[in-house]
Design a protein around this motif. Sequence first.
Motif, PDB file in Angstrom:
ATOM      1  N   THR A   1      43.009  51.355  34.792  1.00  0.00           N
ATOM      2  CA  THR A   1      42.664  50.853  36.327  1.00  0.00           C
ATOM      3  C   THR A   1      41.201  51.765  36.360  1.00  0.00           C
ATOM      4  O   THR A   1      41.079  52.796  35.591  1.00  0.00           O
ATOM      5  CB  THR A   1      43.528  51.153  37.216  1.00  0.00           C
ATOM      6  OG1 THR A   1      44.065  52.467  37.236  1.00  0.00           O
ATOM      7  CG2 THR A   1      44.793  50.183  37.194  1.00  0.00           C
TER       8      THR A   1
ATOM      9  N   ALA B   1      43.674  60.331  45.494  1.00  0.00           N
ATOM     10  CA  ALA B   1      44.281  59.317  46.270  1.00  0.00           C
ATOM     11  C   ALA B   1      43.203  58.122  47.047  1.00  0.00           C
ATOM     12  O   ALA B   1      43.989  57.010  47.555  1.00  0.00           O
ATOM     13  CB  ALA B   1      44.778  60.077  47.568  1.00  0.00           C
ATOM     14  N   GLN B   2      41.978  58.307  46.666  1.00  0.00           N
ATOM     15  CA  GLN B   2      41.213  57.209  47.045  1.00  0.00           C
ATOM     16  C   GLN B   2      41.156  55.961  46.477  1.00  0.00           C
ATOM     17  O   GLN B   2      40.449  54.897  46.797  1.00  0.00           O
ATOM     18  CB  GLN B   2      39.628  57.894  47.224  1.00  0.00           C
ATOM     19  CG  GLN B   2      39.490  58.956  48.356  1.00  0.00           C
ATOM     20  CD  GLN B   2      38.202  59.570  48.389  1.00  0.00           C
ATOM     21  OE1 GLN B   2      37.269  58.887  48.020  1.00  0.00           O
ATOM     22  NE2 GLN B   2      38.114  60.625  48.864  1.00  0.00           N
TER      23      GLN B   2
ATOM     24  N   SER C   1      48.581  55.457  43.735  1.00  0.00           N
ATOM     25  CA  SER C   1      47.936  55.103  44.899  1.00  0.00           C
ATOM     26  C   SER C   1      47.374  53.612  44.584  1.00  0.00           C
ATOM     27  O   SER C   1      47.027  52.903  45.508  1.00  0.00           O
ATOM     28  CB  SER C   1      46.777  56.031  45.212  1.00  0.00           C
ATOM     29  OG  SER C   1      45.718  56.110  44.344  1.00  0.00           O
ATOM     30  N   GLU C   2      47.205  53.178  43.177  1.00  0.00           N
ATOM     31  CA  GLU C   2      46.734  52.026  43.062  1.00  0.00           C
ATOM     32  C   GLU C   2      47.873  50.926  42.767  1.00  0.00           C
ATOM     33  O   GLU C   2      47.682  49.744  42.706  1.00  0.00           O
ATOM     34  CB  GLU C   2      46.036  52.049  41.577  1.00  0.00           C
ATOM     35  CG  GLU C   2      44.753  52.973  41.669  1.00  0.00           C
ATOM     36  CD  GLU C   2      44.171  52.882  40.396  1.00  0.00           C
ATOM     37  OE1 GLU C   2      42.995  52.570  40.402  1.00  0.00           O
ATOM     38  OE2 GLU C   2      44.793  53.598  39.400  1.00  0.00           O
ATOM     39  N   TYR C   3      49.243  51.301  43.099  1.00  0.00           N
ATOM     40  CA  TYR C   3      50.358  50.261  42.808  1.00  0.00           C
ATOM     41  C   TYR C   3      50.299  49.367  43.839  1.00  0.00           C
ATOM     42  O   TYR C   3      50.288  49.580  44.933  1.00  0.00           O
ATOM     43  CB  TYR C   3      51.419  51.192  42.780  1.00  0.00           C
ATOM     44  CG  TYR C   3      52.791  50.243  42.253  1.00  0.00           C
ATOM     45  CD1 TYR C   3      52.838  49.836  41.318  1.00  0.00           C
ATOM     46  CD2 TYR C   3      53.793  50.340  43.362  1.00  0.00           C
ATOM     47  CE1 TYR C   3      53.835  48.954  41.088  1.00  0.00           C
ATOM     48  CE2 TYR C   3      54.897  49.509  43.075  1.00  0.00           C
ATOM     49  CZ  TYR C   3      54.942  48.777  42.004  1.00  0.00           C
ATOM     50  OH  TYR C   3      56.000  48.018  41.701  1.00  0.00           O
TER      51      TYR C   3
ATOM     52  N   THR D   1      42.418  53.100  45.428  1.00  0.00           N
ATOM     53  CA  THR D   1      43.420  52.103  45.933  1.00  0.00           C
ATOM     54  C   THR D   1      43.139  50.504  45.258  1.00  0.00           C
ATOM     55  O   THR D   1      42.104  50.075  45.380  1.00  0.00           O
ATOM     56  CB  THR D   1      43.796  51.911  47.605  1.00  0.00           C
ATOM     57  OG1 THR D   1      42.341  51.386  47.944  1.00  0.00           O
ATOM     58  CG2 THR D   1      44.007  53.188  47.826  1.00  0.00           C
ATOM     59  N   GLY D   2      44.103  50.093  44.520  1.00  0.00           N
ATOM     60  CA  GLY D   2      43.769  48.745  43.799  1.00  0.00           C
ATOM     61  C   GLY D   2      42.993  49.270  42.742  1.00  0.00           C
ATOM     62  O   GLY D   2      42.748  50.305  42.521  1.00  0.00           O
ATOM     63  N   THR D   3      42.338  48.176  42.167  1.00  0.00           N
ATOM     64  CA  THR D   3      41.341  48.447  41.246  1.00  0.00           C
ATOM     65  C   THR D   3      40.273  47.312  41.256  1.00  0.00           C
ATOM     66  O   THR D   3      40.539  46.010  41.466  1.00  0.00           O
ATOM     67  CB  THR D   3      41.890  48.640  40.001  1.00  0.00           C
ATOM     68  OG1 THR D   3      40.941  49.122  38.954  1.00  0.00           O
ATOM     69  CG2 THR D   3      42.405  47.163  39.174  1.00  0.00           C
TER      70      THR D   3
END
Length: 131
Positions: free
Chosen positions: A41, A23-24, A129-131, A26-28
């Motif tokens: 990602t 979950a850590q 979590s990266e969406y 986030t984004g990429t």
Amino acid sequence: MERTQMKTQQELTALGLDSGTLAQFTGTGGYYRISRRHLLTDGTKHLAEQGACFWMMDAVASHLSEIGTEDWFVLVRVTVTQGRAVMVYEDGNDRELARQEIPYTDFPLDAITLYACWDTQHWVIMLPSEY
């Protein structure tokens, strides 16, 4: 055939595959090409490396190519039971687009959900979590 024992929460944490660690992401910060039209990602690259599941990313890429780009978003649900996996590809509204059964896997998690988005040139495979 020897049955693979499931990893403990402590072992998953050590691999960086527990829900808190994943979950850590986030984004990429970067994208990693696995084929001409498919990118991972940071989070899915970490998952593939630590979970030894590049096979999963290849399976996702292969189905995305077949599904096409009419649906620009695809949700992939992977469930593992007794060393077998089922991968279900959905449109995000519970409409199944494809399904694949994997007869053997030692993937350490019982389940994981991935997202894939078409960016007009590539399918980007990511953690939720990266969406």
